[in-house]
Scaffold this active site. Structure first.
Site, PDB file in Angstrom:
ATOM      1  N   ARG A  11       0.839  -1.203   0.000  1.00 32.81           N
ATOM      2  CA  ARG A  11       0.000   0.000   0.000  1.00 32.81           C
ATOM      3  C   ARG A  11       0.872   1.250   0.000  1.00 32.81           C
ATOM      4  O   ARG A  11       2.068   1.191   0.239  1.00 32.81           O
ATOM      5  CB  ARG A  11      -0.901   0.014   1.238  1.00 32.81           C
ATOM      6  N   ASP A  59       7.167 -10.595   8.945  1.00 32.38           N
ATOM      7  CA  ASP A  59       7.169  -9.458   9.848  1.00 32.38           C
ATOM      8  C   ASP A  59       8.569  -8.860   9.872  1.00 32.38           C
ATOM      9  O   ASP A  59       9.518  -9.518  10.318  1.00 32.38           O
ATOM     10  CB  ASP A  59       6.743  -9.913  11.247  1.00 32.38           C
ATOM     11  N   ASN A  88      10.946   0.344   3.296  1.00 31.36           N
ATOM     12  CA  ASN A  88       9.802   1.245   3.366  1.00 31.36           C
ATOM     13  C   ASN A  88       8.893   0.982   4.557  1.00 31.36           C
ATOM     14  O   ASN A  88       8.198   1.893   5.016  1.00 31.36           O
ATOM     15  CB  ASN A  88       8.990   1.119   2.067  1.00 31.36           C
ATOM     16  N   TYR A 153       8.612   7.897  16.535  1.00 28.82           N
ATOM     17  CA  TYR A 153       8.800   7.852  15.082  1.00 28.82           C
ATOM     18  C   TYR A 153       9.981   8.727  14.657  1.00 28.82           C
ATOM     19  O   TYR A 153      10.796   8.329  13.813  1.00 28.82           O
ATOM     20  CB  TYR A 153       7.514   8.325  14.414  1.00 28.82           C
ATOM     21  N   ALA A 156      13.234   6.896  15.555  1.00 36.00           N
ATOM     22  CA  ALA A 156      13.522   5.770  14.670  1.00 36.00           C
ATOM     23  C   ALA A 156      13.997   6.249  13.298  1.00 36.00           C
ATOM     24  O   ALA A 156      14.988   5.737  12.756  1.00 36.00           O
ATOM     25  CB  ALA A 156      12.281   4.894  14.530  1.00 36.00           C
ATOM     26  N   ILE A 186       2.501  13.074   2.933  1.00 35.15           N
ATOM     27  CA  ILE A 186       2.119  12.369   1.714  1.00 35.15           C
ATOM     28  C   ILE A 186       0.740  11.748   1.942  1.00 35.15           C
ATOM     29  O   ILE A 186       0.477  11.175   3.000  1.00 35.15           O
ATOM     30  CB  ILE A 186       3.139  11.259   1.361  1.00 35.15           C
TER      31      ILE A 186
END
Length: 242
Positions: A11, A59, A88, A153, A156, A186
């Site tokens: 996706r 995973d 990604n 986030y 990371a 985005i």
């Protein structure tokens, strides 16, 4: 045959990258964790335009799952290797740090940072042996600017950017490049909960970006014309932060 593997490729940005690389003539491997329907739809779209794609479910935060999946793939493709890796896969668990739970921190770091480490280490040997490889890490504006409510986030993605610059220097002599793209806002599933009307007022371009605009940069970095570009972070943010 040389393959491109896109983690989280079913996706959003990952899907756009898979479509771009397939249209450019690469065989692609689409990794996904749970949404098989979306992954199969992406394969169907690639095959509809004459591209070649296959699925690989694992995973990204589990080194054991990565090893099992890639060992099986390599057994089925003894003469092939992954020459392009697009890291990604990522997820958000937004919260203010004072309220952040341990699992909200761990899930984000395990996917975005540890996942990068596990799969890149696993695939790097073949790239070095063949003296040919492209590693492209999808970072974020959050990892450059830092965004409130995204300490996990931001941490990371900032770490991935640092790792990109370090690894690029380790492998450059073997003709393996390592770069990152850092998207801003985005329009994807990951940003559907954000107030686009308010946030686009902050963006000089006046809009959210599209997954394909990110994928275009990834496609370039994966190609032969980018052979002398390594250790770089390309920001794709409509001028929000430069």
């Amino acid at each position: 045959m040389e393959y491109a593997l896109i983690t989280g490729g079913s996706r959003g940005i990952g899907k756009a990258v898979a479509l771009r690389l397939a249209r450019s003539g690469r065989a692609v491997i689409i990794n996904y964790r749970s949404n098989e329907d979306a992954a199969r739809q992406t394969v169907a779209e690639i095959e509809a335009v004459g591209g070649q794609a296959e699925l690989l479910c694992f995973d990204i935060s589990s080194p054991e799952a990565i090893e099992t999946a890639l060992a099986q793939w390599q057994e089925a493709h003894p003469a092939d290797y992954v020459s392009v890796l697009v890291n990604n896969a990522g997820l958000r668990r937004d919260n203010l740090l004072i309220f952040m739970q341990n699992d909200e921190w761990k899930q984000v770091v395990d996917t975005s940072l540890n996942g990068f480490f596990y799969i890149t280490r696993r695939l790097l040997k073949d790239m070095l042996t063949h003296r040919n490889g492209r590693i492209i890490n999808v970072a974020s504006l959050s990892g450059i600017k830092g965004l409130p409510g995204q300490t996990n986030y931001s941490a990371a993605k900032a770490a991935v950017i640092g790792a990109t610059k370090a690894l690029a220097q380790e492998v450059a002599k073997r003709k393996v490049t390592v770069n990152a793209v850092a998207p801003g806002f985005i329009a994807t599933d990951m940003t559907h909960d954000l107030d686009e009307n308010e946030l686009k007022k902050l963006i000089p371009a006046g809009r959210f970006g599209t997954p394909d605009e990110v994928a275009a940069a990834v496609e370039f970095l994966a190609g032969a014309d980018a052979a002398y570009i390594t250790g770089q972070v390309i920001q794709i943010n409509g001028g929000l932060y430069t």
